[in-house]
Motif scaffolding. Structure first.
Motif, PDB file in Angstrom:
ATOM      1  N   ARG A   1       8.115   3.003  -3.850  1.00 35.10           N
ATOM      2  CA  ARG A   1       6.849   2.306  -3.577  1.00 35.10           C
ATOM      3  C   ARG A   1       6.143   2.920  -2.366  1.00 35.10           C
ATOM      4  O   ARG A   1       4.928   3.132  -2.390  1.00 35.10           O
ATOM      5  CB  ARG A   1       7.092   0.816  -3.333  1.00 35.10           C
ATOM      6  CG  ARG A   1       7.314  -0.013  -4.585  1.00 35.10           C
ATOM      7  CD  ARG A   1       7.353  -1.491  -4.239  1.00 35.10           C
ATOM      8  NE  ARG A   1       7.648  -2.319  -5.393  1.00 35.10           N
ATOM      9  CZ  ARG A   1       6.731  -2.739  -6.266  1.00 35.10           C
ATOM     10  NH1 ARG A   1       5.467  -2.399  -6.098  1.00 35.10           N
ATOM     11  NH2 ARG A   1       7.074  -3.506  -7.283  1.00 35.10           N
ATOM     12  N   VAL A   2       6.898   3.170  -1.314  1.00 36.76           N
ATOM     13  CA  VAL A   2       6.300   3.750  -0.110  1.00 36.76           C
ATOM     14  C   VAL A   2       5.758   5.146  -0.401  1.00 36.76           C
ATOM     15  O   VAL A   2       4.638   5.499   0.016  1.00 36.76           O
ATOM     16  CB  VAL A   2       7.330   3.776   1.036  1.00 36.76           C
ATOM     17  CG1 VAL A   2       6.806   4.586   2.209  1.00 36.76           C
ATOM     18  CG2 VAL A   2       7.670   2.361   1.481  1.00 36.76           C
TER      19      VAL A   2
ATOM     20  N   ALA B   1      -1.688   0.144  -8.360  1.00 41.15           N
ATOM     21  CA  ALA B   1      -0.439  -0.375  -7.801  1.00 41.15           C
ATOM     22  C   ALA B   1      -0.051  -1.669  -8.503  1.00 41.15           C
ATOM     23  O   ALA B   1       1.115  -1.873  -8.870  1.00 41.15           O
ATOM     24  CB  ALA B   1      -0.578  -0.595  -6.299  1.00 41.15           C
ATOM     25  N   LEU B   2      -1.016  -2.543  -8.723  1.00 40.76           N
ATOM     26  CA  LEU B   2      -0.747  -3.807  -9.407  1.00 40.76           C
ATOM     27  C   LEU B   2      -0.525  -3.583 -10.899  1.00 40.76           C
ATOM     28  O   LEU B   2       0.336  -4.219 -11.520  1.00 40.76           O
ATOM     29  CB  LEU B   2      -1.902  -4.779  -9.184  1.00 40.76           C
ATOM     30  CG  LEU B   2      -1.634  -6.226  -9.586  1.00 40.76           C
ATOM     31  CD1 LEU B   2      -0.587  -6.844  -8.677  1.00 40.76           C
ATOM     32  CD2 LEU B   2      -2.906  -7.047  -9.564  1.00 40.76           C
ATOM     33  N   ILE B   3      -1.292  -2.679 -11.499  1.00 40.25           N
ATOM     34  CA  ILE B   3      -1.129  -2.394 -12.925  1.00 40.25           C
ATOM     35  C   ILE B   3       0.286  -1.904 -13.202  1.00 40.25           C
ATOM     36  O   ILE B   3       0.908  -2.285 -14.207  1.00 40.25           O
ATOM     37  CB  ILE B   3      -2.196  -1.380 -13.389  1.00 40.25           C
ATOM     38  CG1 ILE B   3      -3.587  -2.012 -13.345  1.00 40.25           C
ATOM     39  CG2 ILE B   3      -1.893  -0.891 -14.807  1.00 40.25           C
ATOM     40  CD1 ILE B   3      -4.725  -1.027 -13.578  1.00 40.25           C
TER      41      ILE B   3
ATOM     42  N   PHE C   1      -5.582  -8.922  -7.850  1.00 36.76           N
ATOM     43  CA  PHE C   1      -5.609  -7.783  -6.930  1.00 36.76           C
ATOM     44  C   PHE C   1      -4.280  -7.703  -6.189  1.00 36.76           C
ATOM     45  O   PHE C   1      -3.683  -8.732  -5.868  1.00 36.76           O
ATOM     46  CB  PHE C   1      -6.713  -7.951  -5.881  1.00 36.76           C
ATOM     47  CG  PHE C   1      -8.096  -8.083  -6.435  1.00 36.76           C
ATOM     48  CD1 PHE C   1      -8.905  -6.965  -6.608  1.00 36.76           C
ATOM     49  CD2 PHE C   1      -8.608  -9.336  -6.781  1.00 36.76           C
ATOM     50  CE1 PHE C   1     -10.184  -7.081  -7.110  1.00 36.76           C
ATOM     51  CE2 PHE C   1      -9.899  -9.459  -7.291  1.00 36.76           C
ATOM     52  CZ  PHE C   1     -10.679  -8.331  -7.449  1.00 36.76           C
ATOM     53  N   PRO C   2      -3.836  -6.491  -5.838  1.00 37.73           N
ATOM     54  CA  PRO C   2      -2.676  -6.417  -4.938  1.00 37.73           C
ATOM     55  C   PRO C   2      -3.068  -6.909  -3.552  1.00 37.73           C
ATOM     56  O   PRO C   2      -4.232  -6.809  -3.148  1.00 37.73           O
ATOM     57  CB  PRO C   2      -2.326  -4.935  -4.918  1.00 37.73           C
ATOM     58  CG  PRO C   2      -3.598  -4.233  -5.277  1.00 37.73           C
ATOM     59  CD  PRO C   2      -4.350  -5.158  -6.188  1.00 37.73           C
ATOM     60  N   ARG C   3      -2.112  -7.449  -2.831  1.00 38.74           N
ATOM     61  CA  ARG C   3      -2.413  -7.940  -1.483  1.00 38.74           C
ATOM     62  C   ARG C   3      -2.651  -6.766  -0.534  1.00 38.74           C
ATOM     63  O   ARG C   3      -3.588  -6.787   0.274  1.00 38.74           O
ATOM     64  CB  ARG C   3      -1.259  -8.811  -0.992  1.00 38.74           C
ATOM     65  CG  ARG C   3      -1.616  -9.632   0.238  1.00 38.74           C
ATOM     66  CD  ARG C   3      -0.701 -10.834   0.368  1.00 38.74           C
ATOM     67  NE  ARG C   3      -1.183 -11.721   1.408  1.00 38.74           N
ATOM     68  CZ  ARG C   3      -1.164 -13.048   1.352  1.00 38.74           C
ATOM     69  NH1 ARG C   3      -0.708 -13.662   0.275  1.00 38.74           N
ATOM     70  NH2 ARG C   3      -1.609 -13.781   2.354  1.00 38.74           N
TER      71      ARG C   3
ATOM     72  N   ASP D   1      -0.993   7.970  -3.301  1.00 34.36           N
ATOM     73  CA  ASP D   1      -2.258   7.403  -3.777  1.00 34.36           C
ATOM     74  C   ASP D   1      -3.337   7.387  -2.701  1.00 34.36           C
ATOM     75  O   ASP D   1      -4.518   7.160  -3.020  1.00 34.36           O
ATOM     76  CB  ASP D   1      -2.038   5.969  -4.270  1.00 34.36           C
ATOM     77  CG  ASP D   1      -1.398   5.903  -5.648  1.00 34.36           C
ATOM     78  OD1 ASP D   1      -1.474   6.888  -6.402  1.00 34.36           O
ATOM     79  OD2 ASP D   1      -0.825   4.837  -5.977  1.00 34.36           O
ATOM     80  N   THR D   2      -2.964   7.599  -1.463  1.00 34.39           N
ATOM     81  CA  THR D   2      -3.940   7.553  -0.366  1.00 34.39           C
ATOM     82  C   THR D   2      -4.057   8.916   0.317  1.00 34.39           C
ATOM     83  O   THR D   2      -5.037   9.635   0.144  1.00 34.39           O
ATOM     84  CB  THR D   2      -3.554   6.461   0.640  1.00 34.39           C
ATOM     85  OG1 THR D   2      -2.188   6.655   1.075  1.00 34.39           O
ATOM     86  CG2 THR D   2      -3.689   5.078   0.023  1.00 34.39           C
TER      87      THR D   2
END
Length: 317
Positions: A94-95, A69-71, A305-307, A101-102
């Motif tokens: 994004r959502v 997500a951060l990359i 890292f992403p938050r 991804d999950t």
């Protein structure tokens, strides 16, 4: 803006690595490829991250970016067009990507890594398959694992829903791909290319095969091989970008934890892969955490890292 040297630490069968490789292809970026082990130990990765061991990791000099997500945010800043986050769809994609991804990933990989899939993935080598299963079991601490039958049922429904989207458009949200496409693609890519014995499930949704072919046609960008030792040398000889002046565009301090900058902290994934990274907190913005740490081999690095999806704590005294 000069494009920085991108170093991707990945392994070929890694689904999340394929997400980033396709994003690199979409943006036609050049990058350096460092191949890493699929299971622990990963001493060269840990020299850069300080503990984080999920794959992939993006390195730019002495700045280390964790989590796809951060990359993706970094790649969007490196080369804004074509957009991973189209302006009119920024929130929506994004959502959707986070869901893929999950939830989608969990169902797909539980289905993919049933005994038939594992046997094909490791060429029938039972010992290697067992080591892989034990490694992933250790990374699933405190996670609820779907049963294969439940994962299969869920995946069938998800495939039909995805198919209904790509029957109407070339990509999920229109004529061009976005981050949602790459997040949705990678667990299905794993099914189709790494464990094709399991890919009969895709027969119910031929539109998905056609959509996957369109994403595959984007390629992987321009890749050159680099050794892990050379990548660590790059970090050791580089200065990390100052906090607030790296490739993460937001810099304002957002204090939700009562932990001031300069504090010794730990950052840990919420679920899968609970390895701890410890260092000095140098940024806590609305989107990411950054910590400074020093390694005997890599020197001083900033690890980002992403938050969302990560837990920040003050380090034990």
């Amino acid at each position: 803006m000069t494009t920085p040297d991108l170093i991707l630490h990945h392994y070929l069968a890694s689904p999340f690595s394929e997400k980033i490789r396709r994003a690199l292809g979409f943006k036609k970026l050049a990058w350096n490829s460092v191949l890493v082990p699929s299971i622990s130990p990963k001493p060269d990765v840990v020299a850069l991250t300080g503990g984080y061991r999920r794959t992939p990791v993006l390195q730019i000099g002495a700045d280390i970016y964790c989590d796809t997500a951060l990359i993706c945010d970094v790649l969007e800043h490196v080369q804004p067009e074509p957009h991973l986050y189209p302006p009119a769809l920024r929130g929506c994609c994004r959502v959707f990507a986070q869901w893929a991804d999950t939830t989608l990933y969990g169902a797909a990989m539980t289905y993919n890594l049933q005994p038939r899939g594992l046997a094909q993935l490791f060429g029938g080598d039972a010992e290697v398959a067992r080591a892989f299963k034990e490694d992933r079991k250790a990374m699933r601490v405190n996670m609820t694992q779907l049963r294969p039958a439940d994962a299969t049922s869920a995946l069938r429904s998800y495939l039909r829903r995805i198919a209904s989207m790509v029957e109407e458009h070339d990509f999920l949200f229109g004529a061009e791909p976005c981050v949602a496409d790459f997040s949705t693609y990678h667990p299905l890519w794993f099914m189709r290319t790494q464990v094709p014995v399991m890919a009969d499930l895709l027969a119910i949704t031929p539109a998905i095969d056609e959509w996957m072919d369109r994403i595959a046609a984007l390629g992987h960008g321009r890749m050159e091989r680099l050794s892990a030792e050379d990548a660590i040398t790059v970090a050791q000889r580089s200065e990390p970008a100052p906090a607030g002046d790296n490739l993460l565009v937001d810099s304002a301090f957002q204090d939700d934890h009562g932990i001031p900058l300069g504090t010794r902290v730990t950052v840990t994934p919420e679920s899968f892969g609970a390895e701890v990274t410890e260092g000095e907190l140098i940024a806590a913005t609305r989107t990411h955490y950054s910590i400074r740490r020093t390694d005997p081999r890599a020197g001083t690095v900033h690890v980002h890292f992403p938050r969302i999806g990560y837990v920040l704590r003050a380090a034990p005294a």
